[in-house]
Scaffold this motif. Sequence first.
Motif, PDB file in Angstrom:
ATOM      1  N   GLN A   6      48.890  31.894  39.424  1.00  0.00           N
ATOM      2  CA  GLN A   6      47.655  32.686  39.420  1.00  0.00           C
ATOM      3  C   GLN A   6      46.457  31.737  39.396  1.00  0.00           C
ATOM      4  O   GLN A   6      46.339  30.905  38.497  1.00  0.00           O
ATOM      5  N   ARG A  39      42.830  31.246  38.499  1.00  0.00           N
ATOM      6  CA  ARG A  39      41.877  31.883  37.590  1.00  0.00           C
ATOM      7  C   ARG A  39      40.667  30.966  37.457  1.00  0.00           C
ATOM      8  O   ARG A  39      40.757  29.882  36.884  1.00  0.00           O
ATOM      9  N   ASN A  68      43.046  35.960  40.192  1.00  0.00           N
ATOM     10  CA  ASN A  68      42.543  36.640  39.005  1.00  0.00           C
ATOM     11  C   ASN A  68      41.225  37.343  39.331  1.00  0.00           C
ATOM     12  O   ASN A  68      40.282  36.689  39.810  1.00  0.00           O
ATOM     13  N   HIS A 126      45.489  39.881  39.835  1.00  0.00           N
ATOM     14  CA  HIS A 126      45.636  40.230  38.424  1.00  0.00           C
ATOM     15  C   HIS A 126      44.302  40.728  37.874  1.00  0.00           C
ATOM     16  O   HIS A 126      43.280  40.066  38.010  1.00  0.00           O
ATOM     17  N   SER A 139      49.079  40.948  26.612  1.00  0.00           N
ATOM     18  CA  SER A 139      48.047  39.938  26.395  1.00  0.00           C
ATOM     19  C   SER A 139      47.169  40.209  25.179  1.00  0.00           C
ATOM     20  O   SER A 139      46.617  41.298  25.076  1.00  0.00           O
ATOM     21  N   THR A 178      45.482  32.363  21.065  1.00  0.00           N
ATOM     22  CA  THR A 178      45.427  31.172  21.913  1.00  0.00           C
ATOM     23  C   THR A 178      44.010  30.616  21.993  1.00  0.00           C
ATOM     24  O   THR A 178      43.065  31.373  22.164  1.00  0.00           O
ATOM     25  N   THR A 182      43.014  28.957  24.453  1.00  0.00           N
ATOM     26  CA  THR A 182      42.638  28.915  25.875  1.00  0.00           C
ATOM     27  C   THR A 182      41.698  30.064  26.249  1.00  0.00           C
ATOM     28  O   THR A 182      40.833  29.924  27.098  1.00  0.00           O
ATOM     29  N   GLY A 197      49.562  31.741  24.031  1.00  0.00           N
ATOM     30  CA  GLY A 197      50.196  30.886  23.035  1.00  0.00           C
ATOM     31  C   GLY A 197      51.678  30.640  23.267  1.00  0.00           C
ATOM     32  O   GLY A 197      52.409  30.303  22.332  1.00  0.00           O
ATOM     33  N   VAL A 226      49.187  28.922  30.448  1.00  0.00           N
ATOM     34  CA  VAL A 226      48.139  28.039  30.936  1.00  0.00           C
ATOM     35  C   VAL A 226      48.415  26.640  30.382  1.00  0.00           C
ATOM     36  O   VAL A 226      48.918  25.760  31.080  1.00  0.00           O
ATOM     37  N   SER A 227      48.110  26.440  29.088  1.00  0.00           N
ATOM     38  CA  SER A 227      48.104  25.087  28.549  1.00  0.00           C
ATOM     39  C   SER A 227      49.486  24.432  28.508  1.00  0.00           C
ATOM     40  O   SER A 227      49.595  23.217  28.676  1.00  0.00           O
TER      41      SER A 227
END
Length: 214
Positions: A42, A44, A74, A89, A134, A139, A141, A170, A190-191
């Motif tokens: 994705q 974003r 996104n 998304h 979600s 998180t 982020t 997370g 993500v991270s």
Amino acid sequence: MSTSRLAQLLRLYLVTDPQALRGRTLTDVVLQAVQGGVTCVQLREKTASTRDFVALACALTEVLKPLGVPLVINDRLDVALACGAQGVHLGQSDMPVALARQLLPPEVFIGWSVETPDDVQRAAHLPVDYLGVSPVFATPTKTDTATPWGLEGLCQVRAMTPLPLVAIGGIHLGNAAEVLTAGADGLAVVSAICSADDPCLAAQALRTCVNAFL
Ligand code: TPS
């Protein structure tokens, strides 16, 4: 696309964040992640200009299409249409999904973030193809998130809907197995990949974990 095929494509879902790349280029990190086994990407971009967003989306399409890895955009339907993305998304404050469905070609799948049990109930009557639960855990982020679902919340969502579920927020190698046990079809991160020392190795380790649940 069938629900089970989509669930398969969402198993290890990389969500990008330009701030998590630690100085590396987006394309490099995405390529390494795909080499490691990411099944969906994705794009974003929260602060990029439309022109930059489109350029990145087109560049990623060229890289991902030959590899058979779907690109999801996104929030921005215009960018998705411009680059021929496979999915979009949407969050709770983005374009309403019913309108998005009218605007997008039928083959473009739509994902929707659910933050409360009410959202999950609403999804049953909406043209959405998968749900992003979600955030599952708090998180750093994304700081404007709703209260985390936790693993019990994720289990509840699983019991409420047959739609493919992607867990996000997370998630890392240390909690991936319990997230899958709680009923997620896929892990979105993500991270755990973008900020890893080695995005390829990080993706590989997560993919091995996901494969154990196949
Ligand atoms: C599939 N979202 C919720 S938490 C988060 C994001 C971007 C950050 C996770 O970062 N579901 C899907 N895509 C989205 N963009 C969202 C939800 C929104 P980290 O993995 O570093 O904790």
